[in-house]
Design a protein around this motif. Structure first.
Motif, PDB file in Angstrom:
ATOM      1  N   ASN A   1      -1.036   4.190  12.726  1.00 24.09           N
ATOM      2  CA  ASN A   1       0.160   4.788  12.150  1.00 24.09           C
ATOM      3  C   ASN A   1       0.236   6.292  12.355  1.00 24.09           C
ATOM      4  O   ASN A   1       1.322   6.847  12.435  1.00 24.09           O
ATOM      5  CB  ASN A   1       0.269   4.399  10.674  1.00 24.09           C
ATOM      6  CG  ASN A   1       0.545   2.917  10.543  1.00 24.09           C
ATOM      7  OD1 ASN A   1       1.323   2.358  11.296  1.00 24.09           O
ATOM      8  ND2 ASN A   1      -0.123   2.268   9.609  1.00 24.09           N
TER       9      ASN A   1
ATOM     10  N   ASP B   1       3.448  10.375   3.327  1.00 24.85           N
ATOM     11  CA  ASP B   1       3.580  10.791   4.711  1.00 24.85           C
ATOM     12  C   ASP B   1       3.301  12.279   4.795  1.00 24.85           C
ATOM     13  O   ASP B   1       3.922  13.059   4.075  1.00 24.85           O
ATOM     14  CB  ASP B   1       5.005  10.462   5.171  1.00 24.85           C
ATOM     15  CG  ASP B   1       5.247  10.767   6.616  1.00 24.85           C
ATOM     16  OD1 ASP B   1       4.274  10.879   7.374  1.00 24.85           O
ATOM     17  OD2 ASP B   1       6.429  10.886   6.996  1.00 24.85           O
TER      18      ASP B   1
ATOM     19  N   ARG C   1      -9.307   2.103   8.391  1.00 22.62           N
ATOM     20  CA  ARG C   1      -9.286   3.197   9.374  1.00 22.62           C
ATOM     21  C   ARG C   1      -8.394   2.877  10.574  1.00 22.62           C
ATOM     22  O   ARG C   1      -7.691   3.742  11.092  1.00 22.62           O
ATOM     23  CB  ARG C   1     -10.715   3.482   9.822  1.00 22.62           C
ATOM     24  CG  ARG C   1     -10.831   4.679  10.696  1.00 22.62           C
ATOM     25  CD  ARG C   1     -12.289   4.907  11.083  1.00 22.62           C
ATOM     26  NE  ARG C   1     -12.421   6.196  11.687  1.00 22.62           N
ATOM     27  CZ  ARG C   1     -13.222   7.143  11.262  1.00 22.62           C
ATOM     28  NH1 ARG C   1     -13.986   6.944  10.231  1.00 22.62           N
ATOM     29  NH2 ARG C   1     -13.275   8.308  11.877  1.00 22.62           N
TER      30      ARG C   1
ATOM     31  N   THR D   1      -2.227   1.631   5.153  1.00 17.36           N
ATOM     32  CA  THR D   1      -3.355   2.559   5.229  1.00 17.36           C
ATOM     33  C   THR D   1      -4.640   1.901   4.726  1.00 17.36           C
ATOM     34  O   THR D   1      -5.570   2.600   4.322  1.00 17.36           O
ATOM     35  CB  THR D   1      -3.088   3.819   4.391  1.00 17.36           C
ATOM     36  OG1 THR D   1      -2.877   3.435   3.032  1.00 17.36           O
ATOM     37  CG2 THR D   1      -1.906   4.607   4.904  1.00 17.36           C
TER      38      THR D   1
ATOM     39  N   THR E   1       0.847  -1.181   0.000  1.00 15.08           N
ATOM     40  CA  THR E   1       0.000   0.000   0.000  1.00 15.08           C
ATOM     41  C   THR E   1       0.882   1.230   0.000  1.00 15.08           C
ATOM     42  O   THR E   1       1.798   1.341   0.797  1.00 15.08           O
ATOM     43  CB  THR E   1      -0.899   0.004   1.250  1.00 15.08           C
ATOM     44  OG1 THR E   1      -1.658  -1.191   1.239  1.00 15.08           O
ATOM     45  CG2 THR E   1      -1.808   1.208   1.279  1.00 15.08           C
TER      46      THR E   1
ATOM     47  N   TYR F   1       3.397   3.109   4.133  1.00 13.48           N
ATOM     48  CA  TYR F   1       2.999   2.463   5.375  1.00 13.48           C
ATOM     49  C   TYR F   1       1.560   1.992   5.220  1.00 13.48           C
ATOM     50  O   TYR F   1       0.842   2.463   4.339  1.00 13.48           O
ATOM     51  CB  TYR F   1       3.172   3.407   6.573  1.00 13.48           C
ATOM     52  CG  TYR F   1       2.443   4.718   6.454  1.00 13.48           C
ATOM     53  CD1 TYR F   1       1.146   4.870   6.936  1.00 13.48           C
ATOM     54  CD2 TYR F   1       3.049   5.813   5.858  1.00 13.48           C
ATOM     55  CE1 TYR F   1       0.474   6.070   6.826  1.00 13.48           C
ATOM     56  CE2 TYR F   1       2.385   7.013   5.745  1.00 13.48           C
ATOM     57  CZ  TYR F   1       1.102   7.139   6.231  1.00 13.48           C
ATOM     58  OH  TYR F   1       0.437   8.328   6.116  1.00 13.48           O
TER      59      TYR F   1
ATOM     60  N   ALA G   1       1.371   5.292   0.448  1.00 11.60           N
ATOM     61  CA  ALA G   1       0.773   6.449   1.095  1.00 11.60           C
ATOM     62  C   ALA G   1       1.823   7.532   1.177  1.00 11.60           C
ATOM     63  O   ALA G   1       3.002   7.254   1.298  1.00 11.60           O
ATOM     64  CB  ALA G   1       0.294   6.100   2.494  1.00 11.60           C
TER      65      ALA G   1
ATOM     66  N   ASP H   1      -5.671   0.986  10.636  1.00 12.35           N
ATOM     67  CA  ASP H   1      -4.277   1.182  10.220  1.00 12.35           C
ATOM     68  C   ASP H   1      -3.922   2.667  10.258  1.00 12.35           C
ATOM     69  O   ASP H   1      -2.849   3.054  10.722  1.00 12.35           O
ATOM     70  CB  ASP H   1      -4.048   0.670   8.792  1.00 12.35           C
ATOM     71  CG  ASP H   1      -4.041  -0.841   8.682  1.00 12.35           C
ATOM     72  OD1 ASP H   1      -3.882  -1.514   9.714  1.00 12.35           O
ATOM     73  OD2 ASP H   1      -4.192  -1.340   7.552  1.00 12.35           O
ATOM     74  N   GLN H   2      -4.817   3.492   9.756  1.00  7.83           N
ATOM     75  CA  GLN H   2      -4.559   4.928   9.722  1.00  7.83           C
ATOM     76  C   GLN H   2      -4.427   5.505  11.129  1.00  7.83           C
ATOM     77  O   GLN H   2      -3.545   6.328  11.387  1.00  7.83           O
ATOM     78  CB  GLN H   2      -5.678   5.633   8.958  1.00  7.83           C
ATOM     79  CG  GLN H   2      -5.713   5.242   7.490  1.00  7.83           C
ATOM     80  CD  GLN H   2      -6.994   5.636   6.791  1.00  7.83           C
ATOM     81  OE1 GLN H   2      -7.844   6.309   7.360  1.00  7.83           O
ATOM     82  NE2 GLN H   2      -7.141   5.205   5.552  1.00  7.83           N
TER      83      GLN H   2
END
Length: 153
Positions: free
Chosen positions: A107, A40, A101, A98, A36, A96, A38, A103-104
């Motif tokens: 992290n 940062d 929700r 994502t 995945t 990382y 994303a 996971d978000q």
């Protein structure tokens, strides 16, 4: 006797359904080949699907080293570091997990802690973040690859 048999079978069926119910996206396909992707928040380095361990680029503020993309059970993790005068001056995590929700949330809390510890320790000898062990382990492995590429380990 029939009632007991039906009760037993329905209980077994209910338990089978209950235990086979998946509450997370374990094994869900990644958005980018390899994991995945994303961006940062606040990071100057964008996610690169073909990034490899030890990649480096120059910048006005120092050299940027990319760690390997580490596949964790929740998704890919990759760390990039900026090194100036043999000192880590910046840490970014362009990749990382994502996928959902949770996971978000995890992290959003864990990554700033891991970055701060990296800058304080100037090495990969940092603690994992409680509740984010899988991401922390992937972070540390990718960080070590970036440090190796920068010849700082």
């Amino acid at each position: 006797m029939r009632r007991i048999t039906w009760w037993l079978l329905s209980t077994v069926a209910a338990l089978t359904l209950l235990f086979s119910y998946r509450t997370s996206t374990m094994g869900a396909g990644p958005a980018v080949a390899g994991g995945t992707a994303a961006t940062d928040p606040g990071a100057a380095v964008a996610a690169a699907p073909s990034a490899s361990a030890g990649s480096t680029s120059g910048s006005a503020n120092g050299a940027i080293y990319e760690g390997s993309v580490v596949q964790t059970r929740w998704g890919a993790v990759q760390v990039t570091i900026t090194v100036t005068d043999r000192k880590i001056t910046s840490v970014a995590v362009p990749r990382y997990p994502t996928a959902n929700r949770r996971d978000q949330e995890i992290n959003a809390r864990a990554l700033p802690i891991l970055k701060r510890e990296t800058l304080d320790a100037q090495s990969a000898d940092i603690d994992t973040v409680s509740g984010a062990t899988v991401t922390s382990d992937g972070y540390i492995e990718s960080l070590q690859a970036a440090l190796d590429a920068a010849h700082l380990s």
